[in-house]
Design a protein around this motif. Structure first.
Motif, PDB file in Angstrom:
ATOM      1  N   GLY A  36       0.853  -1.254  -0.087  1.00 27.08           N
ATOM      2  CA  GLY A  36       0.036   0.057   0.134  1.00 27.08           C
ATOM      3  C   GLY A  36       0.787   1.271  -0.087  1.00 27.08           C
ATOM      4  O   GLY A  36       1.703   1.348   0.538  1.00 27.08           O
ATOM      5  N   PHE A  37       0.277   2.457  -0.583  1.00 26.97           N
ATOM      6  CA  PHE A  37       1.106   3.569  -0.715  1.00 26.97           C
ATOM      7  C   PHE A  37       1.472   4.123   0.549  1.00 26.97           C
ATOM      8  O   PHE A  37       2.670   4.463   0.891  1.00 26.97           O
ATOM      9  N   ALA A  38       0.616   4.452   1.520  1.00 28.44           N
ATOM     10  CA  ALA A  38       0.628   4.887   2.823  1.00 28.44           C
ATOM     11  C   ALA A  38       1.792   4.128   3.672  1.00 28.44           C
ATOM     12  O   ALA A  38       2.541   4.724   4.380  1.00 28.44           O
ATOM     13  N   GLU A  39       1.786   2.889   3.541  1.00 28.39           N
ATOM     14  CA  GLU A  39       2.666   2.141   4.437  1.00 28.39           C
ATOM     15  C   GLU A  39       3.905   2.007   3.732  1.00 28.39           C
ATOM     16  O   GLU A  39       5.024   1.366   4.622  1.00 28.39           O
ATOM     17  N   ALA A 113      -0.911   3.995 -10.548  1.00 29.34           N
ATOM     18  CA  ALA A 113      -2.311   4.184 -10.330  1.00 29.34           C
ATOM     19  C   ALA A 113      -3.457   3.702 -11.087  1.00 29.34           C
ATOM     20  O   ALA A 113      -4.561   3.325 -10.283  1.00 29.34           O
ATOM     21  N   LEU A 114      -3.143   3.263 -12.246  1.00 25.55           N
ATOM     22  CA  LEU A 114      -4.169   2.631 -13.018  1.00 25.55           C
ATOM     23  C   LEU A 114      -3.999   1.115 -12.932  1.00 25.55           C
ATOM     24  O   LEU A 114      -5.002   0.354 -12.884  1.00 25.55           O
ATOM     25  N   GLU A 122      -5.727   7.790  -3.207  1.00 30.09           N
ATOM     26  CA  GLU A 122      -6.408   8.239  -4.528  1.00 30.09           C
ATOM     27  C   GLU A 122      -6.669   9.842  -4.423  1.00 30.09           C
ATOM     28  O   GLU A 122      -6.687  10.251  -5.559  1.00 30.09           O
ATOM     29  N   ALA A 123      -6.646  10.395  -3.123  1.00 31.54           N
ATOM     30  CA  ALA A 123      -6.911  12.060  -3.210  1.00 31.54           C
ATOM     31  C   ALA A 123      -5.384  12.432  -4.182  1.00 31.54           C
ATOM     32  O   ALA A 123      -5.720  13.382  -4.893  1.00 31.54           O
ATOM     33  N   VAL A 124      -4.373  12.026  -3.473  1.00 31.75           N
ATOM     34  CA  VAL A 124      -2.848  12.406  -4.189  1.00 31.75           C
ATOM     35  C   VAL A 124      -2.924  12.064  -5.733  1.00 31.75           C
ATOM     36  O   VAL A 124      -2.807  13.055  -6.664  1.00 31.75           O
ATOM     37  N   ASP A 127      -5.494  14.337  -7.580  1.00 31.46           N
ATOM     38  CA  ASP A 127      -5.042  15.953  -7.671  1.00 31.46           C
ATOM     39  C   ASP A 127      -4.004  16.011  -8.889  1.00 31.46           C
ATOM     40  O   ASP A 127      -3.919  16.918  -9.559  1.00 31.46           O
ATOM     41  N   ARG A 128      -3.056  14.907  -8.758  1.00 29.27           N
ATOM     42  CA  ARG A 128      -1.902  14.855  -9.680  1.00 29.27           C
ATOM     43  C   ARG A 128      -2.269  14.758 -11.154  1.00 29.27           C
ATOM     44  O   ARG A 128      -1.942  15.341 -12.008  1.00 29.27           O
ATOM     45  N   LEU A 129      -3.461  13.849 -11.285  1.00 25.74           N
ATOM     46  CA  LEU A 129      -3.764  13.794 -12.702  1.00 25.74           C
ATOM     47  C   LEU A 129      -4.646  14.852 -13.103  1.00 25.74           C
ATOM     48  O   LEU A 129      -4.417  15.367 -14.292  1.00 25.74           O
ATOM     49  N   VAL A 130      -5.407  15.565 -12.488  1.00 20.89           N
ATOM     50  CA  VAL A 130      -6.291  16.783 -12.824  1.00 20.89           C
ATOM     51  C   VAL A 130      -5.002  17.837 -13.205  1.00 20.89           C
ATOM     52  O   VAL A 130      -5.080  18.481 -14.070  1.00 20.89           O
TER      53      VAL A 130
END
Length: 208
Positions: A36-39, A113-114, A122-124, A127-130
């Motif tokens: 997982g990303f956070a860990e 991410a895909l 997901e939020a990061v 934001d980066r995709l937008v």
């Protein structure tokens, strides 16, 4: 041939830089998927890649940069492909062909991410995709201004074409990400869906 000051030749240095960057990307992608990303920490990424933390920060500002490691390169290719398209091509056709050519030129390039829905990221990612899409739309708009017939509001017309085309691409990104939440999505789905998205866009434009 080595330089007299003991430094490796420029070509060798660039290859080593590319290898180091790729090693960090691969290590991060694996760890993000497994833990997982956070860990996942930067320390774990550099250990898996076999480099030092100092080396990591020569290439990336943070682990967030590794969520979409090839996004900049992919979008750069789209801009380059659009610049190569014949000037007589309709703007939307030229954009479609540029996007498809960019994807075809790097079929194994995958946005992490895909490929892997990452809990806690997901939020990061969003934001980066937008931000990346908005920046790409601006770059494409400038190129399209040069391709469209001169006249009133040519800048507006170019912006509409660029944003419309990127909306089709965004729709594919969203579709692939949503499907991955509930089913196994085959490799190559992103590239397969792009022509369909642009076909839908062309049909909708013809009906206006």
């Amino acid at each position: 041939m080595a330089r007299s000051d003991g430094a490796p030749p420029a070509g060798l240095r660039e290859r080593k830089k590319a290898q180091t960057r790729e090693a960090l990307r691969v290590a991060a992608a694996r760890l993000f998927a497994e833990r997982g990303f956070a860990e996942t920490t930067v320390a774990e990424i550099v250990e898996a890649a076999g480099v030092s933390p100092r080396t990591f920060f020569r290439y990336f500002d943070s682990k967030e940069d590794l969520l979409l490691p090839d996004l900049t390169e992919s979008f750069d290719r789209m801009v380059q492909e659009l610049a190569r398209r014949p000037l007589e091509e309709p703007a939307l056709v030229a954009l479609r062909e540029a996007v498809l050519a960019a994807v075809d030129s790097a079929p194994h390039t995958t946005l992490v991410a895909l490929a892997h829905p990452l809990e806690g990221a997901e939020a990061v990612v969003t934001d980066r995709l937008v931000y990346a899409f908005v920046e790409l739309e601006s770059r494409l708009t400038k190129l399209l201004v040069e391709r469209l017939p001169p006249g009133p509001d040519v800048d507006l017309r170019a912006a509409v074409v660029a944003i419309t085309a990127m909306s089709a691409m965004r729709a594919v990104v969203r579709t692939v990400r949503e499907r991955r939440k509930t089913e196994e999505v085959p490799v190559g789905t992103f590239a397969r869906l792009l022509p369909t998205a642009f076909a839908v866009l062309a049909e909708a434009s013809a009906d206006l």
